[in-house]
Design a protein around this motif. Structure first.
Motif, PDB file in Angstrom:
ATOM      1  N   MET A  37       0.808  -1.214   0.000  1.00 58.41           N
ATOM      2  CA  MET A  37       0.000   0.000   0.000  1.00 58.41           C
ATOM      3  C   MET A  37       0.842   1.267   0.000  1.00 58.41           C
ATOM      4  N   ALA A  38       2.125   1.124  -0.327  1.00 62.13           N
ATOM      5  CA  ALA A  38       3.026   2.274  -0.365  1.00 62.13           C
ATOM      6  C   ALA A  38       4.197   1.958  -1.290  1.00 62.13           C
ATOM      7  N   MET A  39       4.900   3.016  -1.681  1.00 60.22           N
ATOM      8  CA  MET A  39       6.124   2.836  -2.470  1.00 60.22           C
ATOM      9  C   MET A  39       7.136   3.884  -2.033  1.00 60.22           C
ATOM     10  N   TRP A  40       8.402   3.557  -2.229  1.00 59.52           N
ATOM     11  CA  TRP A  40       9.480   4.488  -1.924  1.00 59.52           C
ATOM     12  C   TRP A  40       9.816   5.268  -3.178  1.00 59.52           C
ATOM     13  N   LEU A  41       9.842   6.594  -3.061  1.00 50.74           N
ATOM     14  CA  LEU A  41      10.223   7.474  -4.160  1.00 50.74           C
ATOM     15  C   LEU A  41      11.611   8.023  -3.860  1.00 50.74           C
ATOM     16  N   ARG A  42      12.534   7.765  -4.759  1.00 52.99           N
ATOM     17  CA  ARG A  42      13.912   8.234  -4.592  1.00 52.99           C
ATOM     18  C   ARG A  42      14.114   9.493  -5.431  1.00 52.99           C
ATOM     19  N   LEU A  43      14.594  10.534  -4.782  1.00 52.63           N
ATOM     20  CA  LEU A  43      14.858  11.775  -5.489  1.00 52.63           C
ATOM     21  C   LEU A  43      16.112  11.635  -6.338  1.00 52.63           C
ATOM     22  N   ASN A  44      16.096  12.275  -7.490  1.00 51.41           N
ATOM     23  CA  ASN A  44      17.287  12.296  -8.327  1.00 51.41           C
ATOM     24  C   ASN A  44      18.386  13.060  -7.583  1.00 51.41           C
ATOM     25  N   PRO A  45      19.657  12.759  -7.884  1.00 50.03           N
ATOM     26  CA  PRO A  45      20.774  13.286  -7.077  1.00 50.03           C
ATOM     27  C   PRO A  45      20.835  14.804  -6.938  1.00 50.03           C
ATOM     28  N   GLU A  46      20.305  15.542  -7.893  1.00 51.41           N
ATOM     29  CA  GLU A  46      20.396  17.006  -7.792  1.00 51.41           C
ATOM     30  C   GLU A  46      19.401  17.602  -6.794  1.00 51.41           C
ATOM     31  N   PHE A  47      18.530  16.769  -6.244  1.00 53.73           N
ATOM     32  CA  PHE A  47      17.560  17.209  -5.241  1.00 53.73           C
ATOM     33  C   PHE A  47      17.802  16.455  -3.943  1.00 53.73           C
ATOM     34  N   MET A  48      17.651  17.143  -2.819  1.00 55.91           N
ATOM     35  CA  MET A  48      17.872  16.525  -1.520  1.00 55.91           C
ATOM     36  C   MET A  48      16.551  16.420  -0.757  1.00 55.91           C
ATOM     37  N   ILE A  49      16.366  15.298  -0.092  1.00 56.63           N
ATOM     38  CA  ILE A  49      15.115  15.058   0.633  1.00 56.63           C
ATOM     39  C   ILE A  49      14.879  16.123   1.700  1.00 56.63           C
ATOM     40  N   GLU A  50      15.925  16.574   2.347  1.00 58.65           N
ATOM     41  CA  GLU A  50      15.769  17.604   3.371  1.00 58.65           C
ATOM     42  C   GLU A  50      15.211  18.891   2.777  1.00 58.65           C
ATOM     43  N   ASP A  51      15.677  19.252   1.579  1.00 58.98           N
ATOM     44  CA  ASP A  51      15.184  20.459   0.913  1.00 58.98           C
ATOM     45  C   ASP A  51      13.725  20.289   0.493  1.00 58.98           C
ATOM     46  N   LEU A  52      13.366  19.107   0.047  1.00 58.88           N
ATOM     47  CA  LEU A  52      11.982  18.849  -0.329  1.00 58.88           C
ATOM     48  C   LEU A  52      11.064  19.021   0.871  1.00 58.88           C
ATOM     49  N   LEU A  53      11.480  18.517   2.018  1.00 58.07           N
ATOM     50  CA  LEU A  53      10.657  18.633   3.229  1.00 58.07           C
ATOM     51  C   LEU A  53      10.401  20.088   3.597  1.00 58.07           C
ATOM     52  N   PHE A  70      11.644   8.958   0.110  1.00 58.29           N
ATOM     53  CA  PHE A  70      10.550   8.990   1.065  1.00 58.29           C
ATOM     54  C   PHE A  70       9.475   7.992   0.660  1.00 58.29           C
ATOM     55  N   ARG A  71       8.694   7.597   1.653  1.00 58.88           N
ATOM     56  CA  ARG A  71       7.651   6.600   1.452  1.00 58.88           C
ATOM     57  C   ARG A  71       6.355   7.310   1.111  1.00 58.88           C
ATOM     58  N   PHE A  72       5.716   6.882   0.037  1.00 55.17           N
ATOM     59  CA  PHE A  72       4.443   7.446  -0.405  1.00 55.17           C
ATOM     60  C   PHE A  72       3.370   6.386  -0.217  1.00 55.17           C
ATOM     61  N   GLY A  73       2.547   6.565   0.793  1.00 56.79           N
ATOM     62  CA  GLY A  73       1.442   5.647   1.043  1.00 56.79           C
ATOM     63  C   GLY A  73       0.231   6.060   0.225  1.00 56.79           C
ATOM     64  N   PHE A  74      -0.312   5.139  -0.535  1.00 56.55           N
ATOM     65  CA  PHE A  74      -1.422   5.472  -1.422  1.00 56.55           C
ATOM     66  C   PHE A  74      -2.728   4.772  -1.071  1.00 56.55           C
ATOM     67  N   ALA A  75      -2.707   3.859  -0.135  1.00 56.10           N
ATOM     68  CA  ALA A  75      -3.871   3.012   0.138  1.00 56.10           C
ATOM     69  C   ALA A  75      -5.102   3.792   0.567  1.00 56.10           C
ATOM     70  N   SER A  76      -4.924   4.811   1.372  1.00 55.37           N
ATOM     71  CA  SER A  76      -6.088   5.519   1.924  1.00 55.37           C
ATOM     72  C   SER A  76      -6.494   6.738   1.111  1.00 55.37           C
ATOM     73  N   LEU A  77      -5.796   7.002   0.006  1.00 56.89           N
ATOM     74  CA  LEU A  77      -6.074   8.202  -0.778  1.00 56.89           C
ATOM     75  C   LEU A  77      -6.983   7.911  -1.966  1.00 56.89           C
ATOM     76  N   THR A  78      -7.894   8.832  -2.234  1.00 60.97           N
ATOM     77  CA  THR A  78      -8.741   8.736  -3.422  1.00 60.97           C
ATOM     78  C   THR A  78      -7.933   9.196  -4.635  1.00 60.97           C
ATOM     79  N   GLU A  79      -8.483   9.016  -5.824  1.00 63.47           N
ATOM     80  CA  GLU A  79      -7.787   9.492  -7.025  1.00 63.47           C
ATOM     81  C   GLU A  79      -7.588  11.006  -6.975  1.00 63.47           C
TER      82      GLU A  79
END
Length: 101
Positions: A37-53, A70-79
Motif C-alpha cells: 500500500m506504499a512505495m518508496w520514491l527516490r529523489l534524483n541526485p540534484e535534489f535533496m530530501i531535506e530540501d523537499l521537506l 521517502f515513502r508514499f502511502g497510497f492506500a487511503s487516498l482517493t484518485e
C-alpha cells in the motif's frame, strides 16, 4: 473482501504510477511494488530530501536520508487526493529547481 481490496489498491497504485510518470519523472525514480500500500520514491541526485521537506506542504513522515527517498502511502487516498499530492510535490520540485539556478 480480500479480492476486492487487492483490486482497489492495485488500481490506486496504477493510477499513482501514471501520475508519477507523467508529472514527476524528471525529479524521482521508483520501483512499482508488486503488492502493498506504499512505495518508496527516490529523489534524483540534484535534489535533496531535506530540501523537499522544507518546500512541501505535504506530511512526509517516513524518509531515508541515505537513499534520498521517502515513502508514499497510497492506500487511503482517493484518485483526487493522489492527484493533489502529486501536484503539490510537483510544485515543491519546481521551487527546488528554481533555487538551484
Amino acid at each position: 473482501h480480500l479480492k476486492k481490496a487487492r483490486k482497489c489498491y492495485q488500481l490506486r497504485r496504477d493510477y499513482l504510477d501514471q501520475l508519477l510518470r507523467e508529472r514527476l519523472s524528471p525529479y524521482i525514480t521508483y520501483r512499482l511494488p508488486a503488492g502493498g500500500m506504499a512505495m518508496w520514491l527516490r529523489l534524483n541526485p540534484e535534489f535533496m530530501i531535506e530540501d523537499l521537506l522544507l518546500n512541501c506542504s505535504l506530511q512526509i513522515v517516513r524518509i531515508d536520508v541515505e537513499q534520498n527517498a521517502f515513502r508514499f502511502g497510497f492506500a487511503s487516498l482517493t484518485e483526487i487526493e493522489l492527484k493533489q499530492a502529486v501536484e503539490e510535490l510537483g510544485k515543491a520540485f519546481k521551487i527546488l529547481e528554481c533555487n538551484k539556478n
